[in-house]
Design an enzyme around this catalytic site. Structure first.
Site, short mmCIF file in Angstrom:
data_model
loop_
_atom_site.label_atom_id
_atom_site.label_comp_id
_atom_site.label_asym_id
_atom_site.label_seq_id
_atom_site.Cartn_x
_atom_site.Cartn_y
_atom_site.Cartn_z
N CYS A 161 31.08 36.18 25.06
CA CYS A 161 31.66 37.42 25.05
C CYS A 161 30.53 38.58 24.73
CB CYS A 161 32.76 37.57 24.06
SG CYS A 161 32.38 37.20 22.36
N VAL A 162 30.70 39.51 24.23
CA VAL A 162 29.38 40.55 23.86
C VAL A 162 28.58 39.95 23.13
CG1 VAL A 162 28.73 42.70 23.03
CG2 VAL A 162 30.64 42.31 24.60
#
Length: 470
Positions: A27-28
């Site tokens: 993810c980020v």
């Protein structure tokens, strides 16, 4: 790029090698793994790697905190080294489910349903906070802002309408998300949810008065009396109805030829589910929901200190297991049934307490890497995201986590004995004060001070005496 490749090699070795990876994505800020065997992970070795800022396991996934901007580079090198195919988040979630027991799977279902609609609920909570500022008495003076400046009354009314929409049509949001999770048509889920709050039905918030007055309207269908009752603000009716709708729709799609599906599947599925919802699902789940509400209301009305102490103490451990997602449904049920919740304010204090403990570790530790994580993760926790603070710092050293629980429990006792409630679910940290019911802001502010000071002081003092060389 060699630094990222070296880091990827070290991470791969620490998590048990490429053979231990069932699926991986990112993810980020984090690498997300579905591992064959999490016992093969060497967490101490993993967290000594320069780019790694923490690690934790949740919902069957093992997650490694790397940081924004770096994680995608490390992930690319990791995939090349392991020879694995890049996976989507959904694929990793599916692969991780084999690591869950039945209870964890049930909790994951709730999480998968409620997390996608959380931004709408939190946004509504923040807007309700703005409406509180404009309409509540005693904040700036004895009169509210709209009483002092009547020309702002219509603005406050519009803000309230915008904010309240997510709660009035909550079954529509849940219907969309639940059908998405159960594999049915999301559009039918929205229609089903809105059907349960149709304006022609008796409003659920007026059910008690209508029952007392004997004014409940009924349909008479083939001699069967069916209450024309809506389920505004209710959680359980739409959850169960959406599950039934999805199963009927899936079964019909398997059996109806493609050329007739548009004419048969959706109308039949919705009609059958609607009958079942109003005849059985709605009344039964409404009754169950009221029992759940009554139990929590009784506890926090009669033994408020004990209820606050227990929930304040166990909320952070619940986050570790993922079971905290079940209480989001309880919060929404309480708001739908009583107009407010006394559980969510405790959640906000728990998040603040975890942030304070992590912040104290910034002044205790000498390791620059963990110091930096302590500072950034404490800010994140103060804004409602506690995982980096909990898994990256507090649980790593254990005593900050315990100190945070102590501060959270004390703060929770204070606000519960003073009957603090929230009108809505907002940002579970310092901004959470704007979601608190008008008239309780000062009391909640004292609770926030407790959740900030107690964990910070306890963590700092204990850390300074026991961690002189770290």
């Amino acid at each position: 790029m060699s630094q990222y490749r070296d880091a990827a090699k070290e991470i791969l070795d620490a998590i048990g090698g490429k053979e231990n990876i069932a699926s991986a994505t990112h993810c980020v800020t984090r690498l997300r793994f579905a591992l064959e065997d999490e016992d093969k992970v060497d967490k101490d070795k993993l967290e000594e790697i320069d780019v790694v800022r923490g690690s934790f396991s949740t919902n069957g996934q093992f997650q490694v905190v790397i940081g924004q901007g770096t994680v995608d580079k490390v992930y690319a090198e990791l995939m090349e080294l392991s020879g694995k195919k890049a996976a989507t988040k959904d694929e990793v979630k599916t692969a991780a489910e084999k690591n869950l027991n039945p209870l964890q799977r049930a909790i994951k279902v709730l999480a998968d349903i409620f997390i996608p609609i959380l931004p709408a609920i939190v946004t509504a909570g923040l807007l309700m906070g703005i409406n509180n500022i404009l309409t509540a008495e005693g904040i700036f003076s004895e009169q509210s802002v709209v009483e002092m400046f009547p020309q702002w009354a219509d603005l406050a009314d519009m803000i309230h309408l915008i904010a309240n929409t997510a709660f009035v049509f909550l079954p529509g949001l849940i219907g969309w998300s639940a059908m998405r999770r159960f594999g049915g048509s999301e559009l039918l889920g929205i229609v089903l949810g809105l059907m349960l709050v149709h304006p022609d039905l008796l409003n659920a918030w007026g059910y008690g008065d209508a029952l007392q007055d004997g004014d409940i309207p009924y349909w008479n269908i083939f001699g069967l009396d069916i209450a024309k009752m809506g389920y505004q603000g209710q959680v359980l009716p739409i959850l169960v109805a959406a599950y039934v709708l999805a199963k009927i729709e899936i079964a019909l799609r398997k059996r109806i030829p493609d050329g007739f599906q548009l004419l048969i599947v959706a109308p039949v599925a919705l009609l059958v589910t609607g009958f079942i919802a109003f005849i059985a699902i709605g009344p039964v789940t409404f009754w169950i929901g009221n029992i759940i509400t009554d139990v929590f209301v009784w506890i926090f009305s009669n033994v408020a200190a004990i209820g606050g102490l227990l929930y304040g103490a166990i909320y952070a451990p619940l986050v570790i297991t993922g079971m905290h997602h079940t209480f989001l449904a309880v919060d929404l049920q309480l708001i739908g049934s009583t107009g407010s919740t006394f559980l969510w304010p405790i959640l906000a204090l728990s998040n603040i307490a975890q942030g304070s403990a992590a912040l104290a570790m910034y002044y205790v530790l000498k390791d620059e890497k963990v110091k930096g994580l302590s500072m950034t993760s404490s800010i994140s926790a103060y804004l409602g995201i506690t995982e980096p603070a909990m898994f990256g710092v507090n649980l790593r050293y254990r005593f900050p986590f315990i100190c945070a629980i102590i501060g959270s429990a004390i703060g929770a006792v204070w606000i519960t004995i003073n009957s603090v409630t929230a009108n809505s679910i907002g940002v579970g940290g310092l901004p959470g004060i704007f979601s608190i019911t008008a008239g309780y802001w000062l009391v909640f502010l004292v609770g926030m001070v407790i959740a900030i000071v107690v964990p910070f002081v306890l963590t700092f003092l204990y850390g300074k005496t026991r961690m002189k060389d770290q």
